[in-house]
Enzyme design. Structure first.
Site, short mmCIF file in Angstrom:
data_model
loop_
_atom_site.label_atom_id
_atom_site.label_comp_id
_atom_site.label_asym_id
_atom_site.label_seq_id
_atom_site.Cartn_x
_atom_site.Cartn_y
_atom_site.Cartn_z
N HIS A 65 0.83 -1.21 0.00
CA HIS A 65 0.00 0.00 0.00
C HIS A 65 0.86 1.26 0.00
O HIS A 65 0.37 2.32 0.34
CB HIS A 65 -0.90 0.01 1.24
N HIS A 66 2.15 1.12 -0.35
CA HIS A 66 2.98 2.34 -0.32
C HIS A 66 2.54 3.34 -1.37
O HIS A 66 2.86 4.51 -1.29
CB HIS A 66 4.47 1.99 -0.47
N LYS A 71 -2.14 -2.68 -8.04
CA LYS A 71 -2.31 -3.06 -9.45
C LYS A 71 -1.77 -4.46 -9.69
O LYS A 71 -0.70 -4.81 -9.19
CB LYS A 71 -1.53 -2.05 -10.32
N LYS A 95 8.02 -4.80 -9.80
CA LYS A 95 7.92 -4.51 -11.24
C LYS A 95 7.48 -3.06 -11.47
O LYS A 95 8.08 -2.32 -12.24
CB LYS A 95 6.88 -5.48 -11.85
N LYS A 107 -2.25 -9.01 -6.86
CA LYS A 107 -2.55 -10.10 -7.80
C LYS A 107 -3.80 -10.81 -7.33
O LYS A 107 -4.08 -10.86 -6.13
CB LYS A 107 -1.39 -11.10 -7.83
N SER A 363 -1.05 -0.69 -19.05
CA SER A 363 -2.22 -0.62 -18.16
C SER A 363 -2.27 0.74 -17.47
O SER A 363 -3.34 1.32 -17.27
CB SER A 363 -2.13 -1.69 -17.07
#
Ligand code: GLU
Length: 472
Positions: A65-66, A71, A95, A107, A363
């Protein structure tokens, strides 16, 4: 990846992290916080399939949550389990950090074999999963934004969007709750080829580094290099296409049923059409059969692109791999044992964690498009074209010469959405490659490019925590 009782994928990510953390000077508390999965949602829900009620097992893990939103893709696979989703969510954090995409990693996974269900049943499962995410506030343009992954695509993303919109009437930014959507549903042009194109840009940048090529005994540039691609799915197909267009020779393409070889180069589209028509890659008129996929992996070549399954290069076959560069287009195609062996052999392994980041990068562009509610290029395309036409007209008047009509058309052209997405992707992959190489060059003790990529990611996430004032 292999997920068995005695193997934890998440632990192996932690091991790679710890290996890299030694080359940073962050407080151990910060490092612990970065490694930990911040929220884990494990769920079971019922779906009526035919006459039966099936209890479906599914997950969504928000690793970090930084930054908000989180995503990461959603996969449909029988291999899905909490450990795997945690590991893949963690990889998303690193990534995104490496390619400067301002998201935390996440994920999702549903433990099903999508081939066993009709489209109607898959839609029911996807919509129910989305409702579960909504219930716990695990989806939304500002909280957590899913995307396609193994076993899912634009169709599933459209179902997710529709379910979200139905339950959030009037939410103006709702389209940004998921990416990888069809263009008609708020998707962005260029998402389909993004990962393969990103792989090409990353490897091309490495090949343009004279010092790196000298160490490998290769000439500078992609042109003329021999490439072997394993997997002719979306990522493999597009990687092969861009390597061929960039002047490399794709000398072999492998699929699970075997491989084909041609020293003068193969055309991926012809091979794809052949496989579609005949149901096998073998007996391609312009190539020689190699009975085993492994025959292709072990070929003499400059660049090997594993773009299919996990763990295809392991402790057993790594000693026989002859490629000078391995570009990890798939997730986890090399085991840690293979990594060690190849590093000792001097093979350059360009790591998955950043090399296949083209998907999430585009994205990000899609999400920005959804929040801005305007197609890329809409405002400036015509203005640029008019201006370029004017400049060309002035030049022709002043010189008395006329520019070749084909060149003129090219120069005049104002950027469309696809041009901007491709150029944004190229910029992202080139910059990330250089940043990782700089980190590696600055510390010769760093053993490989994967560790350098982790160092890069850790520094960025840690800086973000530090600057938030969480760890003064
Ligand atoms: N599933 C892709 C990945 O693992 C894309 C994720 C995204 O676009 O959010 O990188």
């Amino acid at each position: 990846m292999i997920v068995t009782a005695d193997y934890s994928f998440f632990d192996s990510v932690i091991r790679s992290f710890d290996k890299a953390a030694r080359f940073t000077s962050w407080d151990p508390g910060i490092l612990e916080q970065i490694k930990a999965c911040n929220s884990i949602y494990s769920m079971k829900f019922p779906v009526r399939i035919g006459d039966n009620i099936e209890v479906i097992e599914a997950y969504r893990v928000q690793h970090s949550h930084h930054k908000s939103p989180c995503k990461g893709g959603i996969r449909f696979s029988m291999e899905v389990n909490q450990d795997e989703v945690m590991a893949l969510a963690a990889l998303m954090t690193y990534k995104c950090a490496i390619v400067n995409v301002p998201f935390g990693g996440a994920k999702g996974g549903i433990k099903i074999d999508p081939k066993k269900y009709t489209a109607f049943e898959l839609e029911k499962i996807t919509r129910r999963y989305t409702s579960e995410l909504i219930k716990k506030n695990f989806i939304g343009p500002g909280t957590d934004v899913p995307a396609p992954d193994y076993g899912t695509g634009a169709r599933e993303m459209a179902w997710i969007l529709d379910t979200y919109v139905a339950m959030h009437p009037g939410e103006v930014d709702a389209a940004g709750c998921v990416t990888g959507k069809p263009v008609s549903q708020g998707g962005v042009r260029g998402r389909t080829e993004a990962t393969g194109m990103g792989v090409f840009f990353g490897i091309r940048e490495v090949c343009n580094m004279a010092d790196v090529m000298a160490k490998l005994g290769l000439t500078v540039g992609v042109e003329g290099k021999s490439v072997v691609v394993q997997g002719l799915g979306n990522v493999g197909y597009h990687s092969a296409k861009y390597f061929r267009e960039g002047g490399a020779k794709v000398i072999a393409i492998a699929e699970w049923e075997g491989a084909i070889y041609n020293a003068d180069g193969l055309n991926e589209e012809e091979v794809f059409q052949h496989r579609k028509a005949k149901g096998t890659i073998l007996n391609f008129p312009g190539g020689t059969n190699l009975p085993l996929t492994s025959d292709a992996l072990e070929l003499e070549c400059d660049i090997l692109i594993p773009a299919a399954l996990e763990n295809v290069i392991n402790g057993q076959n790594a000693p026989r791999i002859k490629a000078k560069i391995i570009g990890e287009a798939a997730n986890g195609p090399l085991t840690p044992e293979a990594d060690e062996i190849l590093s000792l052999k001097g093979t350059l392994v360009v790591p998955d964690m950043y090399l296949n980041a083209g998907g999430v990068t585009v994205s990000y562009f899609e999400w920005l498009k959804n929040l801005s509610h305007v197609r890329y290029g809409r405002l400036e395309k015509r203005f640029t074209e008019n201006m370029n036409k004017h400049i060309i007209g002035q030049m022709e008047d002043m010189t008395g010469k006329t520019i070749d009509p084909k060149e003129k058309k090219f120069i005049e052209h104002g950027a469309d959405e696809i041009d901007l997405v491709h150029s944004g992707l190229e910029e992202t992959m080139v910059t990330a490659t250089r940043e990782i190489m700089e980190v590696w060059n600055a510390n010769p003790e760093i053993p490989d490019m994967r560790t350098a990529a982790y160092v890069c990611a850790i520094n960025k996430v840690a800086t973000s925590y530090a600057e938030l004032g969480i760890f003064p």
